[in-house]
Scaffold this motif. Structure first.
Motif, PDB file in Angstrom:
ATOM      1  N   TYR A 289      -0.187  -0.040   5.998  1.00  0.00           N
ATOM      2  CA  TYR A 289      -0.757  -1.147   5.242  1.00  0.00           C
ATOM      3  C   TYR A 289      -1.454  -2.134   6.176  1.00  0.00           C
ATOM      4  O   TYR A 289      -0.858  -2.634   7.138  1.00  0.00           O
ATOM      5  CB  TYR A 289       0.333  -1.873   4.449  1.00  0.00           C
ATOM      6  CG  TYR A 289       0.930  -1.035   3.337  1.00  0.00           C
ATOM      7  CD1 TYR A 289       0.120  -0.269   2.509  1.00  0.00           C
ATOM      8  CD2 TYR A 289       2.297  -1.025   3.110  1.00  0.00           C
ATOM      9  CE1 TYR A 289       0.667   0.495   1.489  1.00  0.00           C
ATOM     10  CE2 TYR A 289       2.859  -0.276   2.090  1.00  0.00           C
ATOM     11  CZ  TYR A 289       2.033   0.490   1.287  1.00  0.00           C
ATOM     12  OH  TYR A 289       2.586   1.247   0.280  1.00  0.00           O
ATOM     13  N   SER A 290      -2.704  -2.452   5.855  1.00  0.00           N
ATOM     14  CA  SER A 290      -3.451  -3.441   6.647  1.00  0.00           C
ATOM     15  C   SER A 290      -2.858  -4.826   6.494  1.00  0.00           C
ATOM     16  O   SER A 290      -2.929  -5.649   7.410  1.00  0.00           O
ATOM     17  CB  SER A 290      -4.921  -3.457   6.212  1.00  0.00           C
ATOM     18  OG  SER A 290      -5.526  -2.205   6.441  1.00  0.00           O
TER      19      SER A 290
ATOM     20  N   ASP B 156      10.949   3.579   8.671  1.00  0.00           N
ATOM     21  CA  ASP B 156       9.774   4.436   8.733  1.00  0.00           C
ATOM     22  C   ASP B 156       8.996   4.348   7.428  1.00  0.00           C
ATOM     23  O   ASP B 156       9.581   4.445   6.338  1.00  0.00           O
ATOM     24  CB  ASP B 156      10.212   5.885   8.988  1.00  0.00           C
ATOM     25  CG  ASP B 156       9.035   6.791   9.310  1.00  0.00           C
ATOM     26  OD1 ASP B 156       8.007   6.273   9.803  1.00  0.00           O
ATOM     27  OD2 ASP B 156       9.148   8.005   9.081  1.00  0.00           O
ATOM     28  N   GLU B 157       7.664   4.166   7.530  1.00  0.00           N
ATOM     29  CA  GLU B 157       6.766   4.075   6.367  1.00  0.00           C
ATOM     30  C   GLU B 157       7.286   3.038   5.381  1.00  0.00           C
ATOM     31  O   GLU B 157       7.535   3.313   4.202  1.00  0.00           O
ATOM     32  CB  GLU B 157       6.622   5.449   5.685  1.00  0.00           C
ATOM     33  CG  GLU B 157       6.014   6.520   6.552  1.00  0.00           C
ATOM     34  CD  GLU B 157       4.558   6.250   6.914  1.00  0.00           C
ATOM     35  OE1 GLU B 157       3.966   5.322   6.322  1.00  0.00           O
ATOM     36  OE2 GLU B 157       4.034   6.936   7.786  1.00  0.00           O
ATOM     37  N   LEU B 158       7.417   1.817   5.847  1.00  0.00           N
ATOM     38  CA  LEU B 158       7.959   0.734   5.043  1.00  0.00           C
ATOM     39  C   LEU B 158       7.039   0.438   3.860  1.00  0.00           C
ATOM     40  O   LEU B 158       5.840   0.231   4.020  1.00  0.00           O
ATOM     41  CB  LEU B 158       8.107  -0.528   5.921  1.00  0.00           C
ATOM     42  CG  LEU B 158       8.754  -1.745   5.285  1.00  0.00           C
ATOM     43  CD1 LEU B 158      10.177  -1.420   4.832  1.00  0.00           C
ATOM     44  CD2 LEU B 158       8.762  -2.907   6.267  1.00  0.00           C
ATOM     45  N   GLY B 159       7.612   0.433   2.655  1.00  0.00           N
ATOM     46  CA  GLY B 159       6.859   0.127   1.436  1.00  0.00           C
ATOM     47  C   GLY B 159       6.050   1.285   0.894  1.00  0.00           C
ATOM     48  O   GLY B 159       5.265   1.104  -0.041  1.00  0.00           O
ATOM     49  N   ALA B 160       6.207   2.498   1.451  1.00  0.00           N
ATOM     50  CA  ALA B 160       5.429   3.649   0.993  1.00  0.00           C
ATOM     51  C   ALA B 160       6.029   4.223  -0.292  1.00  0.00           C
ATOM     52  O   ALA B 160       7.160   3.934  -0.656  1.00  0.00           O
ATOM     53  CB  ALA B 160       5.399   4.717   2.083  1.00  0.00           C
ATOM     54  N   GLY B 161       5.209   5.050  -0.966  1.00  0.00           N
ATOM     55  CA  GLY B 161       5.692   5.775  -2.135  1.00  0.00           C
ATOM     56  C   GLY B 161       5.495   5.046  -3.441  1.00  0.00           C
ATOM     57  O   GLY B 161       6.026   5.481  -4.468  1.00  0.00           O
ATOM     58  N   THR B 162       4.779   3.943  -3.447  1.00  0.00           N
ATOM     59  CA  THR B 162       4.529   3.202  -4.671  1.00  0.00           C
ATOM     60  C   THR B 162       3.128   2.615  -4.619  1.00  0.00           C
ATOM     61  O   THR B 162       2.341   2.935  -3.714  1.00  0.00           O
ATOM     62  CB  THR B 162       5.589   2.095  -4.862  1.00  0.00           C
ATOM     63  OG1 THR B 162       5.413   1.490  -6.152  1.00  0.00           O
ATOM     64  CG2 THR B 162       5.506   1.062  -3.769  1.00  0.00           C
ATOM     65  N   ASP B 163       2.798   1.747  -5.580  1.00  0.00           N
ATOM     66  CA  ASP B 163       1.487   1.117  -5.608  1.00  0.00           C
ATOM     67  C   ASP B 163       1.246   0.388  -4.278  1.00  0.00           C
ATOM     68  O   ASP B 163       2.103  -0.386  -3.827  1.00  0.00           O
ATOM     69  CB  ASP B 163       1.425   0.121  -6.765  1.00  0.00           C
ATOM     70  CG  ASP B 163       0.098  -0.617  -6.792  1.00  0.00           C
ATOM     71  OD1 ASP B 163      -0.903  -0.019  -7.201  1.00  0.00           O
ATOM     72  OD2 ASP B 163       0.086  -1.796  -6.360  1.00  0.00           O
ATOM     73  N   PRO B 164       0.107   0.658  -3.616  1.00  0.00           N
ATOM     74  CA  PRO B 164      -0.117   0.069  -2.278  1.00  0.00           C
ATOM     75  C   PRO B 164      -0.016  -1.447  -2.254  1.00  0.00           C
ATOM     76  O   PRO B 164       0.549  -2.020  -1.328  1.00  0.00           O
ATOM     77  CB  PRO B 164      -1.533   0.540  -1.916  1.00  0.00           C
ATOM     78  CG  PRO B 164      -1.726   1.775  -2.719  1.00  0.00           C
ATOM     79  CD  PRO B 164      -0.982   1.571  -3.998  1.00  0.00           C
ATOM     80  N   GLU B 165      -0.547  -2.118  -3.284  1.00  0.00           N
ATOM     81  CA  GLU B 165      -0.518  -3.577  -3.285  1.00  0.00           C
ATOM     82  C   GLU B 165       0.915  -4.092  -3.385  1.00  0.00           C
ATOM     83  O   GLU B 165       1.337  -4.986  -2.639  1.00  0.00           O
ATOM     84  CB  GLU B 165      -1.369  -4.113  -4.430  1.00  0.00           C
ATOM     85  CG  GLU B 165      -1.479  -5.631  -4.432  1.00  0.00           C
ATOM     86  CD  GLU B 165      -2.430  -6.120  -5.519  1.00  0.00           C
ATOM     87  OE1 GLU B 165      -2.499  -7.351  -5.712  1.00  0.00           O
ATOM     88  OE2 GLU B 165      -3.094  -5.271  -6.151  1.00  0.00           O
ATOM     89  N   GLU B 166       1.690  -3.477  -4.330  1.00  0.00           N
ATOM     90  CA  GLU B 166       3.076  -3.903  -4.492  1.00  0.00           C
ATOM     91  C   GLU B 166       3.915  -3.479  -3.293  1.00  0.00           C
ATOM     92  O   GLU B 166       4.802  -4.218  -2.832  1.00  0.00           O
ATOM     93  CB  GLU B 166       3.656  -3.307  -5.778  1.00  0.00           C
ATOM     94  CG  GLU B 166       3.002  -3.842  -7.034  1.00  0.00           C
ATOM     95  CD  GLU B 166       3.618  -3.232  -8.290  1.00  0.00           C
ATOM     96  OE1 GLU B 166       4.484  -2.341  -8.139  1.00  0.00           O
ATOM     97  OE2 GLU B 166       3.244  -3.645  -9.403  1.00  0.00           O
ATOM     98  N   GLY B 167       3.625  -2.279  -2.748  1.00  0.00           N
ATOM     99  CA  GLY B 167       4.382  -1.803  -1.592  1.00  0.00           C
ATOM    100  C   GLY B 167       4.160  -2.701  -0.375  1.00  0.00           C
ATOM    101  O   GLY B 167       5.113  -3.000   0.369  1.00  0.00           O
ATOM    102  N   ALA B 168       2.907  -3.148  -0.166  1.00  0.00           N
ATOM    103  CA  ALA B 168       2.619  -4.024   0.960  1.00  0.00           C
ATOM    104  C   ALA B 168       3.327  -5.366   0.796  1.00  0.00           C
ATOM    105  O   ALA B 168       3.878  -5.927   1.753  1.00  0.00           O
ATOM    106  CB  ALA B 168       1.113  -4.234   1.090  1.00  0.00           C
ATOM    107  N   ALA B 169       3.325  -5.900  -0.418  1.00  0.00           N
ATOM    108  CA  ALA B 169       3.998  -7.176  -0.672  1.00  0.00           C
ATOM    109  C   ALA B 169       5.495  -7.054  -0.439  1.00  0.00           C
ATOM    110  O   ALA B 169       6.137  -7.935   0.152  1.00  0.00           O
ATOM    111  CB  ALA B 169       3.703  -7.648  -2.097  1.00  0.00           C
ATOM    112  N   LEU B 170       6.083  -5.955  -0.955  1.00  0.00           N
ATOM    113  CA  LEU B 170       7.513  -5.742  -0.773  1.00  0.00           C
ATOM    114  C   LEU B 170       7.862  -5.568   0.706  1.00  0.00           C
ATOM    115  O   LEU B 170       8.871  -6.098   1.197  1.00  0.00           O
ATOM    116  CB  LEU B 170       7.950  -4.509  -1.571  1.00  0.00           C
ATOM    117  CG  LEU B 170       9.458  -4.251  -1.679  1.00  0.00           C
ATOM    118  CD1 LEU B 170      10.170  -5.438  -2.306  1.00  0.00           C
ATOM    119  CD2 LEU B 170       9.713  -2.990  -2.505  1.00  0.00           C
ATOM    120  N   ALA B 171       6.999  -4.868   1.454  1.00  0.00           N
ATOM    121  CA  ALA B 171       7.246  -4.663   2.891  1.00  0.00           C
ATOM    122  C   ALA B 171       7.205  -5.995   3.642  1.00  0.00           C
ATOM    123  O   ALA B 171       8.037  -6.250   4.528  1.00  0.00           O
ATOM    124  CB  ALA B 171       6.199  -3.702   3.464  1.00  0.00           C
TER     125      ALA B 171
END
Length: 476
Positions: A133-134, A98-113
């Motif tokens: 994340y788009s 749920d909410e994969l990659g949330a809770g951090t910088d959006p760019e880094e969170g999207a990459a990590l996801a």
């Protein structure tokens, strides 16, 4: 609320997007809960014919378990769970994130996801993940064995529909939700200006794709319904043909039995004659005539000839040639339309074209495509010595069609308009009632193409409103 979640051969990872409170997390929980219930032998609330996959392990990272005591932020909590999941999950596991990659910088969170999803994909692990994340929408769209999904949200009521649409990415609808919740319009407008044009264009494209998909699904449903009707009709026709073939075979069997019985009778008669002939001398013939043998043989031949004549099939009936009438086409003439294999009546003549009424339908054809079969009845008009032509009795200014079917109404309306025209009425009032509007629509369609009607309109309030149509007739 019912929700359909399904995995196909061409994807085993689903990325669910959509607005907050839209039902993304509910979809994850429903998937995990029903899977565990089914594997525990419990009845699940699913439609008949539903199938559930079997997994050896089910892992879930759902919710926010941040802890000051354990120095865990939202991001740290999610990462801790994901690390544990990756250490145990394999190709026979189900993973819900749920909410994969949330809770951090959006760019880094999207990459990590994206990297996490790529790892699950490489290890052939079945997974469902939610995100805003788009970048993950694009990843799911361009990566094999990964599919987009979205949850729908009712902007008017600010409530989720819990309807999951697999194959289509979702929209966040943040501006619309903020506007509905009462955030000042100028703030929302300023936020919309700050969004990049590419993002706005993407949102508009998603909305257009959704509308096109819904239209395609409706067309597909309609096509399937038509196919089912055609299959039912085909089955009915096949059954009828089978019954006809069965009846034909029964008639042939009965005829064959009768023929065999006739042949048996003939054979017995021939055998009898042969026996009688065998017991007589060959030269027992009266003077100047045929011998008894010859007479009996002639008698047998006559009997066989009579039987053969009775068994001879009747000559085929020749279909009479249709009677064709020469001359110009006129309103009321009966014609044959070869291309439709149907007969009809001329309703209007316009130059080289005619309008033919076939049942409750009207078709416009070239005059060369119809064959005149019968002249229509022409009204007889007697000329008096003074030169004036008497008009028929008036049928009245009103025609009440309420309670009639559309087919019955068309014939009644046509006869009434003819009589009213010949009586010289300037206009008529047709009462069809309001009801469902089907009769009203049929009446006005008929008036629109009728050659005796100049124009028509709905009745005024004091005339009956939409339950009445007033038609002005052309003048003689």
């Amino acid at each position: 609320m019912p929700v359909d979640i399904h995995l196909e051969d061409d994807y085993f990872i689903i990325v669910i997007t959509g607005p907050n409170t839209g039902g993304k997390t509910v979809s994850l929980k429903t998937t995990g809960l029903l899977t565990l219930m089914a594997q525990a032998g419990l009845a699940i609330p699913a439609a008949e014919g539903s199938r559930v996959s079997v997994f050896e392990q089910v892992f879930a990272d759902i919710g926010d378990e941040q802890s000051i005591e354990q120095s865990l932020s939202t991001f740290s909590s999610h990462m801790t769970h994901i690390v544990e999941i990756l250490g145990q999950a394999d190709a026979r596991s189900l993973v819900l994130l749920d909410e994969l990659g949330a809770g951090t910088d959006p760019e880094e969170g999207a990459a990590l996801a994206q990297a996490l999803l790529k790892t699950l994909l490489d290890r052939s692990i079945t997974a469902l993940a939610t995100t805003h994340y788009s970048e993950l929408k694009v990843f799911a769209h361009t990566t094999p064995f990964v599919a987009n999904a979205s949850v729908e949200f009712d902007i008017e009521t600010l409530s989720p529909t819990f309807k999951l649409s697999i194959g289509l990415p979702g929209r966040s609808n943040a501006f619309a939700i903020a506007r509905r919740l009462g955030l000042p319009r100028e703030i929302v407008a300023q936020a919309e200006i700050l969004v990049s044009p590419q993002s706005l264009e993407t949102e508009m494209m998603l909305a257009e794709i959704k509308r096109a998909r819904e239209a395609a699904l409706a067309a597909e449903s309609e096509a399937k319904a038509a196919q089912r009707r055609a299959e039912a009709l085909n089955a009915d026709l096949s059954y009828r043909l089978a019954k006809i073939e069965e009846a034909r075979r029964a008639v042939l069997d009965e005829t064959r039995g009768l023929a065999e019985a006739e042949l048996a009778v003939l054979q017995e008669e021939v055998d009898r004659l042969r026996g009688e002939l065998a017991g007589l001398p060959r030269d027992a013939a009266p003077a100047g005539g045929r011998s008894l043998h010859e007479r009996w043989l002639a008698e047998a031949e006559d009997a066989l000839a009579r039987r053969a004549a009775q068994a001879r099939p009747l000559p085929a009936l020749r279909a009479p040639e249709p009677l064709r009438v020469e001359g110009p086409l006129q309103v009321g003439d009966r014609v044959w339309v070869p291309s439709l294999q149907a007969s009809g009546e001329i309703a209007a003549v316009s130059g080289r074209e005619v309008e033919v009424k076939i049942g409750s339908f009207r078709v416009r054809l070239a005059a060369s495509r119809v064959e005149l079969r019968e002249r229509g009845a022409q009204p007889a008009v007697q000329v008096q010595s003074g030169g004036a032509q008497p008009r028929p009795a008036s049928p009245g200014m009103e025609l009440d069609l309420r309670g009639l079917t559309v087919d019955d109404m068309l014939g009644e309306l046509d006869r009434y308009l003819d009589t009213a025209y010949l009586a010289g009425l300037p206009f008529v009032r047709i009462i069809h009632g309001k009801g469902t509007g089907a009769l009203r629509q049929a009446v006005r369609e008929e008036l629109r193409s009728h050659p005796l009607v100049g124009e028509f309109r709905a009745g005024e309030n004091n005339e009956g409103g939409e339950g009445v149509t007033v038609a002005r007739l052309v003048q003689r």
